[in-house]
Design an enzyme around this catalytic site. Sequence first.
Site, PDB file in Angstrom:
ATOM      1  N   VAL A  92       0.046  80.476 -50.042  1.00 38.26           N
ATOM      2  CA  VAL A  92      -0.457  81.280 -50.982  1.00 38.26           C
ATOM      3  C   VAL A  92      -1.715  80.982 -51.699  1.00 38.26           C
ATOM      4  O   VAL A  92      -2.790  81.834 -51.707  1.00 38.26           O
ATOM      5  CB  VAL A  92       0.563  82.054 -51.864  1.00 38.26           C
ATOM      6  CG1 VAL A  92      -0.110  82.960 -52.944  1.00 38.26           C
ATOM      7  CG2 VAL A  92       2.005  82.717 -51.224  1.00 38.26           C
ATOM      8  N   THR A  93      -1.741  79.689 -52.137  1.00 37.05           N
ATOM      9  CA  THR A  93      -2.815  79.272 -52.750  1.00 37.05           C
ATOM     10  C   THR A  93      -4.246  79.241 -51.759  1.00 37.05           C
ATOM     11  O   THR A  93      -5.236  79.503 -52.262  1.00 37.05           O
ATOM     12  CB  THR A  93      -2.696  77.770 -53.260  1.00 37.05           C
ATOM     13  OG1 THR A  93      -1.440  77.623 -54.456  1.00 37.05           O
ATOM     14  CG2 THR A  93      -3.966  77.176 -53.919  1.00 37.05           C
ATOM     15  N   ASP A 102      -3.276  83.213 -57.776  1.00 37.64           N
ATOM     16  CA  ASP A 102      -3.121  81.918 -58.688  1.00 37.64           C
ATOM     17  C   ASP A 102      -1.893  82.308 -59.612  1.00 37.64           C
ATOM     18  O   ASP A 102      -1.250  81.333 -59.947  1.00 37.64           O
ATOM     19  CB  ASP A 102      -4.365  81.897 -59.424  1.00 37.64           C
ATOM     20  CG  ASP A 102      -4.475  80.417 -60.170  1.00 37.64           C
ATOM     21  OD1 ASP A 102      -4.385  79.527 -59.350  1.00 37.64           O
ATOM     22  OD2 ASP A 102      -5.096  80.284 -61.092  1.00 37.64           O
ATOM     23  N   ASP A 105       1.471  82.093 -56.846  1.00 39.97           N
ATOM     24  CA  ASP A 105       2.253  80.939 -56.558  1.00 39.97           C
ATOM     25  C   ASP A 105       2.686  80.059 -57.712  1.00 39.97           C
ATOM     26  O   ASP A 105       3.842  79.205 -57.476  1.00 39.97           O
ATOM     27  CB  ASP A 105       0.973  80.053 -55.702  1.00 39.97           C
ATOM     28  CG  ASP A 105      -0.102  79.713 -56.916  1.00 39.97           C
ATOM     29  OD1 ASP A 105      -0.059  79.985 -58.073  1.00 39.97           O
ATOM     30  OD2 ASP A 105      -1.298  79.074 -56.440  1.00 39.97           O
ATOM     31  N   GLY A 106       2.248  80.512 -58.765  1.00 45.39           N
ATOM     32  CA  GLY A 106       3.185  79.873 -59.837  1.00 45.39           C
ATOM     33  C   GLY A 106       4.454  80.494 -60.128  1.00 45.39           C
ATOM     34  O   GLY A 106       5.316  79.907 -60.752  1.00 45.39           O
ATOM     35  N   ARG A 159       8.015  78.802 -60.061  1.00 49.54           N
ATOM     36  CA  ARG A 159       9.372  78.803 -61.098  1.00 49.54           C
ATOM     37  C   ARG A 159      10.489  79.525 -60.520  1.00 49.54           C
ATOM     38  O   ARG A 159      11.693  79.085 -60.694  1.00 49.54           O
ATOM     39  CB  ARG A 159       8.798  80.086 -62.111  1.00 49.54           C
ATOM     40  CG  ARG A 159       7.749  79.371 -62.786  1.00 49.54           C
ATOM     41  CD  ARG A 159       7.328  80.647 -64.089  1.00 49.54           C
ATOM     42  NE  ARG A 159       7.137  81.699 -63.723  1.00 49.54           N
ATOM     43  CZ  ARG A 159       5.713  82.095 -63.626  1.00 49.54           C
ATOM     44  NH1 ARG A 159       4.884  81.398 -63.751  1.00 49.54           N
ATOM     45  NH2 ARG A 159       5.631  83.288 -63.080  1.00 49.54           N
ATOM     46  N   ASP A 205      -4.015  73.600 -56.109  1.00 47.00           N
ATOM     47  CA  ASP A 205      -4.529  74.561 -56.507  1.00 47.00           C
ATOM     48  C   ASP A 205      -5.583  74.544 -57.591  1.00 47.00           C
ATOM     49  O   ASP A 205      -6.637  75.084 -57.627  1.00 47.00           O
ATOM     50  CB  ASP A 205      -3.037  75.002 -57.636  1.00 47.00           C
ATOM     51  CG  ASP A 205      -3.674  76.270 -58.563  1.00 47.00           C
ATOM     52  OD1 ASP A 205      -3.704  77.522 -57.866  1.00 47.00           O
ATOM     53  OD2 ASP A 205      -3.672  76.374 -59.813  1.00 47.00           O
ATOM     54  N   ASP A 254      -9.279  76.016 -56.966  1.00 41.86           N
ATOM     55  CA  ASP A 254      -9.790  76.997 -58.010  1.00 41.86           C
ATOM     56  C   ASP A 254     -11.378  76.530 -58.017  1.00 41.86           C
ATOM     57  O   ASP A 254     -12.207  77.478 -58.266  1.00 41.86           O
ATOM     58  CB  ASP A 254      -9.108  76.622 -59.305  1.00 41.86           C
ATOM     59  CG  ASP A 254      -7.864  77.337 -59.532  1.00 41.86           C
ATOM     60  OD1 ASP A 254      -7.641  78.279 -58.775  1.00 41.86           O
ATOM     61  OD2 ASP A 254      -7.341  77.007 -60.503  1.00 41.86           O
TER      62      ASP A 254
END
Length: 212
Positions: free
Chosen positions: A34-35, A69, A72-73, A77, A90, A94
């Site tokens: 995803v990143t 962004d 993906d976090g 989790r 990541d 960025d």
Amino acid sequence: MAKSFNTVGRAFMARIIDPLGRFLVRVGVTPNAVTVIGTLGVITGSVALVARGYLLSGLVVVTLSACTDMVDGAMARVKGVTNRFGAYLDSTMDRIADGAIFGSVAFWLLSEGQERAAAAALLCLVAAQVVSYAKARAESLGADCSVGIAERPERLLIIAVGTLLAGLGVPYALEVVLWLLAALSVVTVVQRVLHVREQLVGESVGRVEKER
């Protein structure tokens, strides 16, 4: 104030993003994928649209891509794991995304003969990289560097507002926003340098006194 805004904004977005993160985990998509996909989306929107003057459509593509962004976090989790490589990837993506955004804006402004605004965009690009590097380097030395009035979410929000206004035909809006962002970014660099200097110089003085 910025911290409060970020906290409230992230809590609101989490209600939208977390279900998507859970779904992607269930179907076997990885946070790292995803990143990378999100970064490719930002690059595509910036280079193919913003750099060619399609500001509004470019803004939509870049904004949606940048939202990964948070996705993906959320996925991390859900999986309940901390991936050091994921954090490294990541952060690296960025920096690439920031370069694509500000580089494309600068390119378009130069093609339109707006040299002053292009200079501001390039200054924003350099300052953004230094802001991020200052924090990464400080943390590698064991110092805290969580300070600054223009961190990445604020920078992206400000440039998005400027691009939107420019796309709607508001004269000089993007130039004004870029110079404002450049100033805020430089101030953030100074804040971080002074903050880290206080910690590391104090640490050195304390070590010398202890050795005596």
